[in-house]
Enzyme design. Structure first.
Site, PDB file in Angstrom:
ATOM      1  N   TYR A 151     -36.979  43.179  55.326  1.00 36.00           N
ATOM      2  CA  TYR A 151     -38.014  42.362  55.963  1.00 36.00           C
ATOM      3  C   TYR A 151     -38.012  42.604  57.480  1.00 36.00           C
ATOM      4  O   TYR A 151     -39.061  42.825  58.092  1.00 36.00           O
ATOM      5  CB  TYR A 151     -37.751  40.888  55.643  1.00 36.00           C
ATOM      6  CG  TYR A 151     -38.797  39.934  56.171  1.00 36.00           C
ATOM      7  CD1 TYR A 151     -40.063  39.880  55.594  1.00 36.00           C
ATOM      8  CD2 TYR A 151     -38.516  39.067  57.231  1.00 36.00           C
ATOM      9  CE1 TYR A 151     -41.020  38.993  56.069  1.00 36.00           C
ATOM     10  CE2 TYR A 151     -39.470  38.182  57.705  1.00 36.00           C
ATOM     11  CZ  TYR A 151     -40.716  38.147  57.112  1.00 36.00           C
ATOM     12  OH  TYR A 151     -41.673  37.274  57.586  1.00 36.00           O
ATOM     13  N   LYS A 178     -41.072  44.186  59.805  1.00 35.78           N
ATOM     14  CA  LYS A 178     -41.716  43.402  60.866  1.00 35.78           C
ATOM     15  C   LYS A 178     -41.527  44.069  62.243  1.00 35.78           C
ATOM     16  O   LYS A 178     -42.412  43.982  63.100  1.00 35.78           O
ATOM     17  CB  LYS A 178     -41.190  41.968  60.859  1.00 35.78           C
ATOM     18  CG  LYS A 178     -41.608  41.194  59.603  1.00 35.78           C
ATOM     19  CD  LYS A 178     -43.123  41.107  59.456  1.00 35.78           C
ATOM     20  CE  LYS A 178     -43.564  40.184  58.334  1.00 35.78           C
ATOM     21  NZ  LYS A 178     -45.029  40.043  58.244  1.00 35.78           N
TER      22      LYS A 178
HETATM   23  N1  LIG Z   1     -43.496  31.257  56.559  1.00 35.53           N
HETATM   24  C1  LIG Z   1     -42.707  31.642  57.539  1.00 35.53           C
HETATM   25  O1  LIG Z   1     -41.734  30.965  57.914  1.00 35.53           O
HETATM   26  C2  LIG Z   1     -42.980  32.945  58.251  1.00 35.53           C
HETATM   27  C3  LIG Z   1     -42.186  33.269  59.359  1.00 35.53           C
HETATM   28  C4  LIG Z   1     -42.440  34.455  60.037  1.00 35.53           C
HETATM   29  C5  LIG Z   1     -43.453  35.289  59.600  1.00 35.53           C
HETATM   30  N2  LIG Z   1     -44.193  34.960  58.508  1.00 35.53           N
HETATM   31  C6  LIG Z   1     -45.253  35.874  58.105  1.00 35.53           C
HETATM   32  O2  LIG Z   1     -46.489  35.188  58.050  1.00 35.53           O
HETATM   33  C7  LIG Z   1     -47.322  35.784  57.050  1.00 35.53           C
HETATM   34  C8  LIG Z   1     -47.823  34.714  56.087  1.00 35.53           C
HETATM   35  O3  LIG Z   1     -46.690  34.101  55.471  1.00 35.53           O
HETATM   36  P1  LIG Z   1     -46.845  32.746  54.620  1.00 35.53           P
HETATM   37  O4  LIG Z   1     -45.581  32.005  54.815  1.00 35.53           O
HETATM   38  O5  LIG Z   1     -48.136  32.106  54.899  1.00 35.53           O
HETATM   39  O6  LIG Z   1     -46.793  33.360  53.129  1.00 35.53           O
HETATM   40  P2  LIG Z   1     -47.558  32.966  51.786  1.00 35.53           P
HETATM   41  O7  LIG Z   1     -46.690  33.463  50.692  1.00 35.53           O
HETATM   42  O8  LIG Z   1     -47.961  31.535  51.787  1.00 35.53           O
HETATM   43  O9  LIG Z   1     -48.883  33.856  51.872  1.00 35.53           O
HETATM   44  C9  LIG Z   1     -48.828  35.267  51.783  1.00 35.53           C
HETATM   45  C10 LIG Z   1     -50.144  35.759  51.207  1.00 35.53           C
HETATM   46  O10 LIG Z   1     -50.042  37.206  51.105  1.00 35.53           O
HETATM   47  C11 LIG Z   1     -50.637  37.578  49.876  1.00 35.53           C
HETATM   48  N3  LIG Z   1     -50.114  38.846  49.375  1.00 35.53           N
HETATM   49  C12 LIG Z   1     -48.859  39.133  49.007  1.00 35.53           C
HETATM   50  N4  LIG Z   1     -48.794  40.370  48.480  1.00 35.53           N
HETATM   51  C13 LIG Z   1     -50.056  40.884  48.519  1.00 35.53           C
HETATM   52  C14 LIG Z   1     -50.652  42.096  48.088  1.00 35.53           C
HETATM   53  N5  LIG Z   1     -49.943  43.065  47.470  1.00 35.53           N
HETATM   54  N6  LIG Z   1     -51.972  42.265  48.293  1.00 35.53           N
HETATM   55  C15 LIG Z   1     -52.720  41.290  48.874  1.00 35.53           C
HETATM   56  N7  LIG Z   1     -52.224  40.115  49.268  1.00 35.53           N
HETATM   57  C16 LIG Z   1     -50.900  39.907  49.089  1.00 35.53           C
HETATM   58  C17 LIG Z   1     -50.275  36.456  48.922  1.00 35.53           C
HETATM   59  O11 LIG Z   1     -51.111  36.456  47.766  1.00 35.53           O
HETATM   60  C18 LIG Z   1     -50.444  35.226  49.803  1.00 35.53           C
HETATM   61  O12 LIG Z   1     -51.754  34.705  49.731  1.00 35.53           O
HETATM   62  C19 LIG Z   1     -46.466  36.860  56.381  1.00 35.53           C
HETATM   63  O13 LIG Z   1     -46.761  38.109  56.967  1.00 35.53           O
HETATM   64  C20 LIG Z   1     -45.051  36.444  56.707  1.00 35.53           C
HETATM   65  O14 LIG Z   1     -44.157  37.532  56.721  1.00 35.53           O
HETATM   66  C21 LIG Z   1     -43.982  33.795  57.818  1.00 35.53           C
END
Ligand SMILES: NC(=O)c1ccc[n+]([C@@H]2O[C@H](COP(=O)([O-])OP(=O)(O)OC[C@H]3O[C@@H](n4cnc5c(N)ncnc54)[C@H](O)[C@@H]3O)[C@@H](O)[C@H]2O)c1
Length: 251
Positions: free
Chosen positions: A155, A159
């Site tokens: 991961y 990133k």
């Molecule tokens: N939640 C956290 O604490 C956090 C922290 C840092 C970064 N992020 C980043 O923020 C972004 C959103 O995270 P989140 O927590 O909202 O996650 P989430 O799981 O709620 O949403 C992720 C979305 O990506 C979609 N997705 C996954 N694989 C896919 C594919 N093959 N094709 C198309 N769509 C796909 C999923 O269907 C989902 O709708 C991500 O890039 C994550 O790495 C999240």
């Protein structure tokens, strides 16, 4: 309104941070294309966004692991709406695996969704934006790109890669009026992380580790994205905006 007439593409907007970003852009007048592999959830999100108005959203099914699907879907978006003013790459997958247990399949999956797809969606939007002579690309990275814990190797690598491709694209896009930035959240309360709330030990450790003493909210991350996506923001490109509650500066 701020985003009236703006065509915005948000990947991963069926859920979590991407959904909140899509909702907020539309609430300021934008027309949003949602790209997600979960079509039913994406349609449900688009329906809610249209009901709330004043902007709108349309769901496009796209498995971002496939560059062919990315090309087909982005072409359909451009054919339908004619341009792309803002792209937010929010789709992503997280994992937590000890280095000795990482498999090739896990490596490939996270690279395909987090890094490769981020680039190829951006590449399609970039070509459209070069012709338009304007555009804003915001890629969601993570605080794990710079600080990690021995359990997020793949991961963290993806990133860090997202930040690197964003910097390069920012340099290339400068002469074409294209701004490219990353937003790097710390721990945000989303469907990706909410299962951790039942783990008291995790929560206590996290609250002492993060200077603001709590998880970030999706709207805090969204506000940073809106700032960078706004038509009134200029001169900011190649930057990484951390929305991590002070995590990365804490010793
Ligand atoms: N939640 C956290 O604490 C956090 C922290 C840092 C970064 N992020 C980043 O923020 C972004 C959103 O995270 P989140 O927590 O909202 O996650 P989430 O799981 O709620 O949403 C992720 C979305 O990506 C979609 N997705 C996954 N694989 C896919 C594919 N093959 N094709 C198309 N769509 C796909 C999923 O269907 C989902 O709708 C991500 O890039 C994550 O790495 C999240």
């Amino acid at each position: 309104m701020e985003f009236d007439g703006r065509i915005c593409v948000v990947t991963g907007a069926a859920s979590g941070i991407g959904r909140e970003i899509a909702r907020s852009l539309a609430s300021r007048g934008a027309t949003v294309a949602i790209l997600d592999v979960q079509l039913a959830k994406a349609e449900e999100a688009a329906g809610q966004i249209c009901d709330e108005g004043p902007g709108s959203a349309t769901a496009f099914a796209c498995d971002l692991r496939s560059v062919v699907e990315i090309e087909t879907t982005m072409s359909a978006v451009v054919e339908r709406f004619g341009r792309v003013d803002v792209l937010v790459n929010a789709a992503g997958l997280a994992n937590r695996t000890a280095a000795e247990d990482i498999t090739e399949a896990e490596w490939d999956l996270l690279n395909d969704v987090n890094l490769k797809a981020t680039f190829f969606v951006a590449q399609h939007a970039y070509r459209v934006m070069v012709a338009q002579k304007s555009g804003k690309i915001i890629n969601i990275a993570s605080h794990r790109a710079t600080t990690t814990d021995g359990h997020h190797l793949v991961y963290a690598a993806t990133k860090a890669g997202v930040q690197a491709i964003s910097r390069d694209l920012a340099v290339a896009g400068g002469q074409h009026g294209i701004d490219v930035n990353t937003v790097s959240p710390g721990y945000v309360l989303t469907p990706m992380t909410e299962h951790n709330l039942e783990n008291d030990e995790w929560l206590t450790r996290l609250q002492s580790r993060i200077p603001i003493g709590r998880l970030l909210t999706m709207s805090e991350v969204t506000n940073a994205v809106l700032f960078l996506a706004s038509p009134s923001t200029s001169g900011i490109t190649g930057q990484n905006m951390l929305v991590d509650g002070g995590w990365t500066v804490h010793e």
